[in-house]
Design an enzyme around this catalytic site. Structure first.
Site, PDB file in Angstrom:
ATOM      1  N   HIS A 154      38.409  39.524  46.007  1.00 30.94           N
ATOM      2  CA  HIS A 154      37.912  40.372  47.095  1.00 30.94           C
ATOM      3  C   HIS A 154      36.421  40.580  46.891  1.00 30.94           C
ATOM      4  O   HIS A 154      35.843  40.131  45.889  1.00 30.94           O
ATOM      5  CB  HIS A 154      38.657  41.713  47.154  1.00 30.94           C
ATOM      6  CG  HIS A 154      38.601  42.507  45.883  1.00 30.94           C
ATOM      7  ND1 HIS A 154      37.435  43.061  45.378  1.00 30.94           N
ATOM      8  CD2 HIS A 154      39.577  42.846  44.997  1.00 30.94           C
ATOM      9  CE1 HIS A 154      37.678  43.705  44.260  1.00 30.94           C
ATOM     10  NE2 HIS A 154      38.987  43.578  43.992  1.00 30.94           N
ATOM     11  N   ASP A 276      56.274  43.363  32.450  1.00 29.47           N
ATOM     12  CA  ASP A 276      55.953  43.163  31.039  1.00 29.47           C
ATOM     13  C   ASP A 276      55.761  44.507  30.346  1.00 29.47           C
ATOM     14  O   ASP A 276      54.846  45.270  30.678  1.00 29.47           O
ATOM     15  CB  ASP A 276      54.687  42.310  30.918  1.00 29.47           C
ATOM     16  CG  ASP A 276      54.487  41.758  29.531  1.00 29.47           C
ATOM     17  OD1 ASP A 276      54.214  42.544  28.610  1.00 29.47           O
ATOM     18  OD2 ASP A 276      54.595  40.527  29.376  1.00 29.47           O
ATOM     19  N   SER A 291      41.158  42.790  38.876  1.00 30.15           N
ATOM     20  CA  SER A 291      41.034  41.993  40.097  1.00 30.15           C
ATOM     21  C   SER A 291      40.529  40.595  39.774  1.00 30.15           C
ATOM     22  O   SER A 291      39.521  40.428  39.091  1.00 30.15           O
ATOM     23  CB  SER A 291      40.070  42.663  41.082  1.00 30.15           C
ATOM     24  OG  SER A 291      40.614  43.835  41.595  1.00 30.15           O
TER      25      SER A 291
END
Length: 330
Positions: A154, A276, A291
Site C-alpha cells: 500500500h 502461528d 505491511s
C-alpha cells in the site's frame, strides 16, 4: 514500470511493447526503512507571530492550510526546506512572496508575509513545514531480471502527506528491529526499528496505492518462487515471511479464510487469520511494520500483508501479488 514503446519504423505504425510480467520472483520479508520526498515541502502547521500588538498567522490570514504542498516561491521551483529558506532570504526585502501550492490536486497561489519580530532582528513566516516521510515496512519481492523490488502493499503516507501523490525521490535503507509493541483487541501494535540512513539499499520510483516500487542494489541469497495466478490460490493453510527479531526473516503459519474476485484492483483481496502460536506470543497479531510481508502457499508467492482488523488483530487482509506486479508495470 511502464512498458517501453518503440516508435514508428520506416513510417509504419508498428509498435513494440515490452511488459513487466515476471513468472518467478524472490520473496522478501526483510524489514526496511523507507524515505519519501515530494516535489516541494508540505505544510504541517502554523504559529502566531505577534508584533506591535498585531498578530499574524499564515493559516488564518493567508489561507494556507495544513497539508498544502508548496512547490514554488515567486515562480521558482523548490524541492526541500533548504530551497525554501534560500528563497525566503532572497526575497526578504520584498516583505512577502507568492507561493505556488497544490491542494486537493489543484494548483493555487497564496501570498505569505514576512514579519519582523519586535524583540529580535529576525524575519518569520509563521509556517511549519516538512520535506519527507520516514517509516518502516517490509519487502514483498525482488525481481532479479529487472532489479525491481516491491514493498508494503500500500502507499507510504502519514497524516501530513495524505494528499501528496507525486514524489521527487525516495530511498530504502537498512533497518534493525529492536522490539515489538504487541497488538491487542482495539489496539494495533508496531515493530520498533532503527533506520540506518547511511546504508542505502535502493531507490523508490513510485509510491502507489498498491505498494512502493524501486530498484534495489543487492538481493538476499534466496531461491525464487513462482507467481501464483488467482485460480491457483486456495482457502486454507499458508505462511507469511516477516522479520521480528534477530533481523532474520522467518516463516509463520496463517489460514486464508476468504478470497475476493479481482475485477478491480484492491489491497484487501485476501482475508486471513494468524494461527502461528509463536507469532501470536510475540506480536499479539498483526502489527504496524509488517505491511508487505509476502504470503506464500504451496511454494508459490501469492500476495502480501496490507491491513489488520482492529477489533481482532489476529485477522488481516492481503493484496494479491499479481496486483502488485500489475502496479509495478503501470
Amino acid at each position: 514500470m511502464k512498458g517501453i514503446i518503440l516508435g514508428t519504423l520506416m513510417a509504419f505504425s508498428n509498435l513494440f511493447s515490452f511488459t513487466y510480467q515476471p513468472t518467478a520472483i524472490i520473496p522478501g520479508g526483510e524489514n526496511i526503512g523507507v524515505e519519501i520526498k515530494p516535489h516541494g515541502v508540505v505544510v504541517v502547521g502554523g504559529y502566531d507571530i505577534v508584533t506591535d500588538n498585531v498578530k499574524y498567522n499564515p493559516l488564518e490570514d493567508s489561507d494556507i492550510k495544513k497539508g498544502d504542498l508548496i512547490y514554488k516561491v515567486n515562480g521558482e521551483d523548490i524541492n526541500d526546506i533548504e530551497d525554501l529558506l534560500d528563497k525566503v532570504k532572497e526575497y526578504i526585502d520584498d516583505d512577502s512572496v507568492t507561493l505556488s501550492i497544490v491542494r486537493n490536486n489543484k494548483d493555487i497561489k497564496r501570498e505569505i508575509k514576512f514579519v519582523k519580530t519586535s524583540n529580535a532582528n529576525t524575519m518569520k513566516t509563521g509556517l511549519l513545514v516538512k520535506e519527507r516521510i520516514l517509516g518502516i515496512g517490509t519487502v514483498t519481492f525482488y525481481d532479479t531480471e529487472t532489479k525491481i523490488y516491491g514493498a508494503l502493499g500500500h502507499k507510504l503516507m502519514d497524516q501530513d502527506f495524505s494528499s501528496v501523490t507525486d514524489i521527487n525521490s525516495g530511498t530504502i535503507y537498512t533497518s534493525k528491529v529492536t522490539g515489538i509493541n504487541k497488538s491487542s483487541k482495539g489496539n494495533v501494535g508496531e515493530i520498533l526499528a532503527n533506520i540506518y540512513e547511511d546504508d542505502s539499499l535502493g531507490n523508490v520510483f513510485a509510491n502507489t496505492d498498491y505498494g512502493i516500487f524501486g530498484y534495489y542494489e543487492d538481493s538476499p541469497d534466496k531461491n525464487a518462487l513462482e507467481v501464483a495466478s488467482h485460480n491457483e490460490i486456495k482457502l486454507g493453510n499458508a505462511q507469511i515471511y516477516t522479520t521480528l527479531d534477530d533481523n532474520i526473516v522467518k516463516s509463520y503459519d496463517i489460514e486464508i479464510t476468504s478470497l475476493q474476485k479481482q475485477d478491480v484492483m484492491s489491497t484487501k483481496g485476501i482475508t486471513f487469520k494468524i494461527t502461528d502460536k509463536d507469532l501470536l506470543d510475540k506480536t499479539g497479531g498483526i502489527v504496524q511494520g509488517m505491511s508487505g510481508s509476502p504470503i506464500i502457499q504451496n511454494d508459490y508467492i501469492i500476495g502480501a500483508v496490507t491491513h489488520v482488523v482492529v477489533d481482532d488483530t489476529t485477522k488481516g487482509y492481503g493484496i494479491f501479488i499479481t496486483t502488485m506486479l500489475e502496479e509495478a508495470e503501470n
